[in-house]
Write an enzyme that holds these catalytic residues in place. Structure first.
Site, PDB file in Angstrom:
ATOM      1  N   PRO A 285      38.973 104.797  58.289  1.00  0.00           N
ATOM      2  CA  PRO A 285      40.107 105.662  58.652  1.00  0.00           C
ATOM      3  C   PRO A 285      41.338 105.369  57.798  1.00  0.00           C
ATOM      4  O   PRO A 285      42.247 106.188  57.711  1.00  0.00           O
ATOM      5  CB  PRO A 285      40.393 105.310  60.120  1.00  0.00           C
ATOM      6  CG  PRO A 285      39.218 104.555  60.603  1.00  0.00           C
ATOM      7  CD  PRO A 285      38.551 103.948  59.413  1.00  0.00           C
TER       8      PRO A 285
ATOM      9  N   ASP B  24      33.798 129.696  48.661  1.00  0.00           N
ATOM     10  CA  ASP B  24      33.991 128.807  49.819  1.00  0.00           C
ATOM     11  C   ASP B  24      35.468 128.538  50.059  1.00  0.00           C
ATOM     12  O   ASP B  24      36.272 128.574  49.117  1.00  0.00           O
ATOM     13  CB  ASP B  24      33.316 127.448  49.564  1.00  0.00           C
ATOM     14  CG  ASP B  24      31.877 127.405  50.053  1.00  0.00           C
ATOM     15  OD1 ASP B  24      31.459 128.328  50.782  1.00  0.00           O
ATOM     16  OD2 ASP B  24      31.174 126.438  49.695  1.00  0.00           O
TER      17      ASP B  24
HETATM   18  N1  SAM Z   1      39.379  99.577  64.075  1.00  0.00           N
HETATM   19  C1  SAM Z   1      39.244 100.574  63.077  1.00  0.00           C
HETATM   20  C2  SAM Z   1      40.546 101.304  62.899  1.00  0.00           C
HETATM   21  O1  SAM Z   1      41.244 101.486  63.881  1.00  0.00           O
HETATM   22  O2  SAM Z   1      40.845 101.737  61.773  1.00  0.00           O
HETATM   23  C3  SAM Z   1      38.181 101.599  63.460  1.00  0.00           C
HETATM   24  C4  SAM Z   1      36.793 101.104  63.301  1.00  0.00           C
HETATM   25  S1  SAM Z   1      35.616 102.375  63.614  1.00  0.00           S
HETATM   26  C5  SAM Z   1      35.330 102.225  65.315  1.00  0.00           C
HETATM   27  C6  SAM Z   1      34.154 101.731  62.905  1.00  0.00           C
HETATM   28  C7  SAM Z   1      33.816 102.299  61.534  1.00  0.00           C
HETATM   29  O3  SAM Z   1      33.698 103.712  61.614  1.00  0.00           O
HETATM   30  C8  SAM Z   1      34.818 102.072  60.434  1.00  0.00           C
HETATM   31  O4  SAM Z   1      34.679 100.792  59.855  1.00  0.00           O
HETATM   32  C9  SAM Z   1      34.484 103.166  59.465  1.00  0.00           C
HETATM   33  O5  SAM Z   1      33.413 102.810  58.612  1.00  0.00           O
HETATM   34  C10 SAM Z   1      34.031 104.287  60.370  1.00  0.00           C
HETATM   35  N2  SAM Z   1      35.051 105.303  60.608  1.00  0.00           N
HETATM   36  C11 SAM Z   1      35.673 105.594  61.763  1.00  0.00           C
HETATM   37  N3  SAM Z   1      36.538 106.599  61.646  1.00  0.00           N
HETATM   38  C12 SAM Z   1      36.471 107.000  60.347  1.00  0.00           C
HETATM   39  C13 SAM Z   1      37.138 107.998  59.573  1.00  0.00           C
HETATM   40  N4  SAM Z   1      38.043 108.795  60.115  1.00  0.00           N
HETATM   41  N5  SAM Z   1      36.794 108.125  58.282  1.00  0.00           N
HETATM   42  C14 SAM Z   1      35.868 107.304  57.717  1.00  0.00           C
HETATM   43  N6  SAM Z   1      35.227 106.334  58.385  1.00  0.00           N
HETATM   44  C15 SAM Z   1      35.520 106.171  59.683  1.00  0.00           C
END
Ligand code: SAM
Length: 230
Positions: free
Chosen positions: A86, A166
């Site tokens: 994120p 697109d």
């Molecule tokens: N504690 C982290 C934070 O608040 O940024 C969130 C961890 S999330 C539960 C677990 C994993 O999901 C992340 O390490 C990432 O690989 C993926 N993930 C979750 N949301 C994402 C997003 N919006 N874009 C890309 N990857 C995401």
């Protein structure tokens, strides 16, 4: 294009990699996707991929060693490595286009509270986010990225003009589409689409795309001051 995915849940990819355009791109060899289970790169009896967070706090963190070992096992050669997070650069069509010309991508999917920061610091890797919200793991974000990118690999989408029209390709949303029946629950389709006059249809579609963009995503239009009548 070759794509390697590092994940603790390779099974999540089973269906999506078999079906639709992505499945066909893989079947025809236009895209090669290799899944790597991070547990195969652990060295302990329990195949542990996560541990508690230094400093305390809830949730587990993916350990760096299995990720580094998996990444190094891919061998030499220049690849673009993406850690789904994120915190990353927001994925949009411009970034998708940038990724689509790469011959080799490595996607690292996090889980739990996330990934040990030394993965991003220590690997030649960049973080990419699919949007300002949090899902439970990087597998779905990796699939979103993969679907968006493989659409742009030449030959994956049969009719290239369908990509050209697109949303986001020309800076606008796609124009509205209609199919049979000609009338549905009292709602018809725009007359011009039935006219057979291709030039008029193209003009209508261009105007409708602009109108839809102005209504739904005015932020995409270059000069927003005109929308406010300034
Ligand atoms: N504690 C982290 C934070 O608040 O940024 C969130 C961890 S999330 C539960 C677990 C994993 O999901 C992340 O390490 C990432 O690989 C993926 N993930 C979750 N949301 C994402 C997003 N919006 N874009 C890309 N990857 C995401």
């Amino acid at each position: 294009m070759r794509v390697d995915v590092l994940t603790i849940f390779p099974g999540i990819f089973d269906g999506p990699l078999r079906e639709g355009l992505l499945g066909r791109a893989i079947d025809t060899g236009l895209v090669e996707v290799r899944l790597h289970d991070l547990r195969d790169f652990t060295e302990d009896r329990h195949r542990q991929v996560d541990d508690t967070s230094f400093g305390g706090g809830p949730g587990m963190i993916l350990k760096p060693e299995p990720i580094f070992r998996a990444w190094e096992s891919l061998g030499d050669g220049s690849r673009r490595t993406v850690v789904l997070s994120p915190a990353g650069r927001r994925l949009d069509q411009a970034l998708v286009k940038e990724l689509a010309v790469e011959p080799w991508l490595v996607l690292v999917a996090g889980r739990y509270e996330g990934i040990d920061e030394r993965v991003v610091d220590g690997l030649p890797a960049e973080e990419i986010s699919i949007g300002d919200y949090v899902v439970s793991g990087g597998e779905m974000p990796a699939l979103v990225l993969l679907e968006a990118v493989t659409r742009l690999v030449p030959g994956v989408v049969g009719r290239e003009d369908s990509i050209r029209n697109d949303s986001f390709e020309g800076g606008l949303l796609d124009h509205p589409h209609y199919t049979r029946p000609q009338e549905f629950r009292g709602i018809g389709v725009p007359e011009v689409l039935l006219s057979g006059d291709q030039a008029a249809i193209e003009r209508w579609r261009a105007g409708a795309a602009l109108e839809k963009t102005r209504r739904s995503r005015p932020d995409l239009l270059p000069d927003r001051s005109t929308d406010r009548g300034e």
